[in-house]
Design an enzyme around this catalytic site. Structure first.
Site, PDB file in Angstrom:
ATOM      1  N   ASP A   1      96.501  73.203  62.377  1.00  0.00           N
ATOM      2  CA  ASP A   1      97.195  74.189  61.551  1.00  0.00           C
ATOM      3  C   ASP A   1      96.220  74.862  60.588  1.00  0.00           C
ATOM      4  O   ASP A   1      95.777  74.256  59.619  1.00  0.00           O
ATOM      5  CB  ASP A   1      98.311  73.481  60.766  1.00  0.00           C
ATOM      6  CG  ASP A   1      99.132  74.447  59.922  1.00  0.00           C
ATOM      7  OD1 ASP A   1      99.074  75.663  60.189  1.00  0.00           O
ATOM      8  OD2 ASP A   1      99.823  73.983  58.990  1.00  0.00           O
TER       9      ASP A   1
ATOM     10  N   ASP B   1      97.291  82.133  61.253  1.00  0.00           N
ATOM     11  CA  ASP B   1      97.876  80.801  61.079  1.00  0.00           C
ATOM     12  C   ASP B   1      98.296  80.216  62.421  1.00  0.00           C
ATOM     13  O   ASP B   1      99.323  80.595  62.980  1.00  0.00           O
ATOM     14  CB  ASP B   1      99.079  80.908  60.132  1.00  0.00           C
ATOM     15  CG  ASP B   1      99.771  79.575  59.902  1.00  0.00           C
ATOM     16  OD1 ASP B   1      99.247  78.543  60.353  1.00  0.00           O
ATOM     17  OD2 ASP B   1     100.843  79.577  59.276  1.00  0.00           O
TER      18      ASP B   1
END
Length: 414
Positions: free
Chosen positions: A6, A199
């Site tokens: 992440d 992201d």
């Protein structure tokens, strides 16, 4: 343990107790090298949250980085909508900057620890594969995370770099969007309200509400489908076609323009419909159903997995830039589904599309509210002294601080 990569958060955390939705977990009591810090930490995402305890332990890397390294690790003791039924991962590896680390930026991130101890370059790169594959498929779709460098076999053509505007998320500057080659003609600041980030932990391409509405209208206008359910665009309904029929030819290409390192130039990354019209499930023998993998956002433009699956993405922290190159795994039925083109002039856009006023850290938010409250109180006292006897008091309270975090990938395994 399988770990979700992440780039939109900064804590390394793994399941620390049994959970009905995870197949494995890390038991600190069985580790002779684990050291608890005794500090409770909670991380909230757009989807889900967890609470755990900070500690340190020793890790080894199976490839390339030989040796042992001590890193911060949070053991997850409680969670809500974080581990989901059927997920294949048991924790999360936050690769953003320490500004997002919880409970404070003093918690050294996993990657910062590796850079410091292993003396590797301050750069990592990510290839996410899975374009055109069913989102809810079993197992992993493949891909690579390269720590400390760039792997030439994972991309084709040139790498195009855009500057990192601020080191918290990987915040970049979007200059414009095109649908089917047609400019949306929005003020470029709309694309960066209140930030634009890269992201990997967000599944979809998320767009600020005004941009999302313009994109949906443009896609609906340029697609070969005259009537379409509104539920498809909002994500509440799937669209189904005969399995022999591929719907992608009905939809236009979507292009995102990013500012080049040379600020007078830009380049564009483009995704074909195979990346944003994603197969979800099969009904019977004949129907394949798809979802629209673009959604609206109240606080960011998020270049998530929907776009990243088309590219090899380089997070060059040493030179404060994010690079994009075409990924060879971004192919469906033998045809590439992503493109990079440039350079283009930026003469038609503002010199700065990112707001210069931003309060990202909770402490800055609190300080700003405190200063505003103080000014308000002083102004109120002056008014009272001028107009009426000073008999009444005015009480000010700070608003709650809202922390924005990345959303998590749901039913998708990297």
């Amino acid at each position: 343990l399988n770990i979700l990569v992440d780039t939109g958060s900064s804590n390394f955390a793994v399941a620390g107790v049994p959970d009905p939705d995870v197949t494995s977990y890390f038991d600190p009591e069985l580790s002779s090298t684990y050291r608890s810090e005794g500090i409770e930490v909670t991380v909230k995402y757009s989807q889900g949250s967890w609470t755990g305890v900070l500690g340190t332990d020793v890790i080894t890397m199976p490839k390339g980085l030989y040796g042992s390294y001590t890193i911060n690790i949070a053991t997850i003791l409680e969670s809500e909508n974080f581990f989901l039924p059927g997920v294949k991962w048991h924790g999360i590896l936050g690769l953003a900057y320490d500004a997002l680390a919880k409970p404070s930026s003093s918690v050294e991130t996993f990657f910062d620890s590796l850079v410091r101890q292993a003396k590797i370059p301050n750069i990592f790169s990510l290839q996410m594969c899975g374009a055109g594959l069913p989102v809810s498929g079993s197992g992993t779709n493949g891909g690579s995370l390269v720590l400390g460098g760039i792997e030439p076999s994972l991309y084709t053509g040139d790498i195009w770099y855009t500057p990192i505007k601020e080191e918290w998320y990987y915040q970049v500057e979007i200059l414009k969007l095109e649908v089917g080659g047609q400019n949306l003609e929005l003020d470029c600041r709309e694309y960066n309200a209140d930030k634009a980030i890269v992201d990997s932990g967000t599944t979809l391409l998320r767009l600020p509400e005004k941009v999302f509405s313009a994109v949906v209208q443009a896609i609906a206008r340029t697609s070969l489908i005259q009537e379409f359910s509104s539920g498809f665009w909002t994500g509440s309904q799937l669209a189904c076609w005969d399995r022999a029929e591929k719907p992608w030819s009905l939809f236009p290409k979507l292009s995102i323009y990013l500012r080049d390192e040379n600020s007078s130039r830009s380049f564009r990354i483009s995704i074909l419909p195979q990346l944003y019209i994603q197969p979800i499930l099969v009904i019977g023998d004949n129907l394949q159903c798809y979802r629209f993998s673009i959604s609206s956002s109240t606080n960011a433009l998020v270049i998530g997995a929907t776009v990243m699956e088309g590219f090899y993405v380089i997070f060059d922290r040493a030179q404060r830039r994010v690079g994009f190159a075409v990924s060879p795994c971004a192919e469906v039925d033998g045809f590439p589904v992503s493109e990079i083109e440039g350079p283009f002039t930026t003469a038609d856009v503002a010199s700065n599309c990112v707001s210069s006023v931003s309060f990202h850290e909770p402490a800055l938010w609190i300080a700003s509210y405190a200063l505003m409250s103080l000014c308000g109180i002083i102004l109120l006292v002056l008014i009272v002294l001028l107009l009426i006897p000073p008999r009444c008091q005015h009480r000010y309270t700070d608003n709650d601080v809202v922390n924005d975090e990345s959303s998590l990938v749901r039913h998708r395994w990297k």
